[in-house]
Write an enzyme that holds these catalytic residues in place. Structure first.
Site, short mmCIF file in Angstrom:
data_model
loop_
_atom_site.label_atom_id
_atom_site.label_comp_id
_atom_site.label_asym_id
_atom_site.label_seq_id
_atom_site.Cartn_x
_atom_site.Cartn_y
_atom_site.Cartn_z
N GLY A 90 -1.50 3.97 -4.82
CA GLY A 90 -1.96 4.76 -3.69
C GLY A 90 -3.47 4.82 -3.73
CB CYS A 97 3.73 -18.28 21.95
SG CYS A 97 2.73 -19.65 22.52
C1 PLP Z 1 3.47 -1.71 -3.50
C2 PLP Z 1 3.57 -0.97 -4.73
C3 PLP Z 1 2.42 -0.65 -5.47
C4 PLP Z 1 1.03 -1.01 -5.03
O1 PLP Z 1 0.57 -0.30 -3.94
P1 PLP Z 1 -0.96 -0.49 -3.45
O2 PLP Z 1 -1.10 0.42 -2.30
O3 PLP Z 1 -1.15 -1.92 -3.10
O4 PLP Z 1 -1.84 -0.14 -4.59
C5 PLP Z 1 2.60 0.02 -6.66
N1 PLP Z 1 3.83 0.36 -7.12
C6 PLP Z 1 4.95 0.07 -6.43
C7 PLP Z 1 6.26 0.44 -7.00
C8 PLP Z 1 4.86 -0.60 -5.22
O5 PLP Z 1 5.98 -0.87 -4.53
#
Ligand code: PLP
Length: 404
Positions: free
Chosen positions: A223, A333
């Site tokens: 996050g 398209c």
């Molecule tokens: C996609 C994902 C992440 C990475 O998220 P980012 O926003 O790219 O940092 C981390 N852990 C899990 C389990 C994910 O599915």
């Protein structure tokens, strides 16, 4: 915008390798990784690169050389990670809604397994008992934006096991003997407020008390946010690192238990390292706007259409041209608008436009829609560009088709 490869470098890569082309800057990935490790210097932290954001094996090898571990969401990502040289214990496998056979295949490869539903937990525990400790992915029911809420309204997320089912988990642990060495949460992408992590952590500490005998790790997922435009913010990892370290120290003081913290950044590590360079095919002025039609589309970069994402765009081959307003569209398209009303230095047919923040979820989400070919990928390391994926050829479109 933060630009670590010059216009000149990018133009020269476009001339040498053709367009459209994804260009990644290895040293930018290194810089981001070091921001994390420095920010969390006081914590006992480990970082697993969420490779679904960019899986080219050369990028995986670079990330491995930095000392990072790897987060994978499919068995094939696990296999790519092993091929790139990661040890099984450096790999975390966090799948969602996969069948038991795939989980078992991951077990046979010896990687860390993060189980995200009761059914698989029960099957895994019944079959392997205490012989293969696992992590459990919990759904902490956290609302983005800083509001912490445990509410039945959010129980329908498909990810993780609800924290309200902790009793059910405990029953399975007790009856099968399965060992839970880690608790995991991942509440989503682009969390602006570090307090969201800390609220999540509080929930995880509560849950930890149910698994104290076997617990070693709390995984806070990802996050981590990066800026996509000049006013956008980046997650303050230094402040988060200090706060997380303090919270773990406090937990240890209270319980006598020292836990490791894991994170799974994808975007944070590779978003800004990436530049997607395309060519302006057609300038088309209508009664309403001036379109730049480029030699790409949502078949190559889908984030603007899929998530309404903003990607900064720059005309790298005419950077001093007078500024004008354009709508940048693809050649597919289908309505594939990259950006409305964007101020760009005058775009002439043949100019190279570059999309910034194209490292994460760019090439990875590309397709062959409209029977168009996937772009090439180039990695720049020590100022030397190297082709790391050839552009598709016509035969690639036919590769798995059965032709009588
Ligand atoms: C996609 C994902 C992440 C990475 O998220 P980012 O926003 O790219 O940092 C981390 N852990 C899990 C389990 C994910 O599915």
């Amino acid at each position: 915008m933060n630009q670590t490869l010059s216009n000149k470098q990018l133009v020269s890569i476009a001339n040498e390798f053709g367009t459209p082309v994804y260009v990644y800057h290895a040293e930018k990935i290194t810089e981001q990784y070091h921001k994390l490790t420095n920010g969390f210097a006081k914590a006992n932290a480990r970082f697993f690169y969420a490779c679904k954001s960019l899986t080219n094996i050369n990028v995986l090898k670079h990330v491995k050389s930095l000392g990072a571990s790897l987060d994978c969401v499919s068995i094939h990502e696990v296999m790519l990670g092993l091929k790139a040289g990661f040890e099984p214990q450096e790999i975390l496998y966090t799948p969602n809604c996969v069948d038991f056979a795939e989980i078992e295949a991951a077990k046979n490869l010896g990687v860390n397994i993060n189980i995200d539903n009761i059914s698989i937990l029960e099957q895994f525990g019944t079959k392997f008992g205490s012989s293969y400790p696992v992590l459990i992915r919990l759904n902490p029911h956290i609302m983005a934006g800083g509001n912490f809420k445990i509410s039945t309204g959010h129980i329908d997320s498909k990810f993780g096991i609800s924290i309200h089912q902790v009793r059910h988990i405990e029953r399975i642990v007790k009856s099968t003997g399965i060992k839970v060495f880690g608790l995991h949460m991942h509440t989503g992408s682009e969390i602006k407020d570090v307090n969201v992590f800390l609220q999540g952590l509080e929930v995880m500490f509560e849950m930890a008390r149910h698994f104290m005998d076997t617990l070693e790790v709390i995984d806070l997922g990802s996050g981590f946010k990066v800026p996509y435009n000049d006013t956008d913010i980046e997650t303050d990892v230094a402040s988060l690192g200090d706060k997380v370290a303090a919270a773990f120290a406090e937990f240890e003081k209270e319980t006598g238990k020292s836990l490791q913290v894991w994170f799974e950044p994808g975007k944070y590590l590779v978003s800004e390292c990436g530049y997607f360079v395309v060519k302006a095919n057609v300038i088309k002025t209508t009664t309403a706007t001036t379109f730049v039609g480029v030699n790409s589309g949502f078949n190559h970069l889908i984030r603007p259409m899929f998530y309404d994402s903003y990607h900064f765009i720059k005309n790298i081959s005419n950077p001093k041209g007078s500024e004008r307003i354009y709508t940048v569209v693809g050649n597919i398209c289908e309505t594939d608008t990259f950006a409305w009303d964007r101020t760009l230095n005058e775009v002439r047919e043949g100019d190279y436009l570059t999309f910034f923040n194209a490292g994460a979820y760019g090439f990875e989400m590309s397709s062959n829609f409209n029977s168009r070919l996937k772009p090439a990928e180039v990695l720049v390391k020590d100022d030397a560009p190297k082709l790391i994926r050839k552009r598709d050829e016509f035969d690639d479109l036919l590769r798995n088709q059965v032709i009588d």
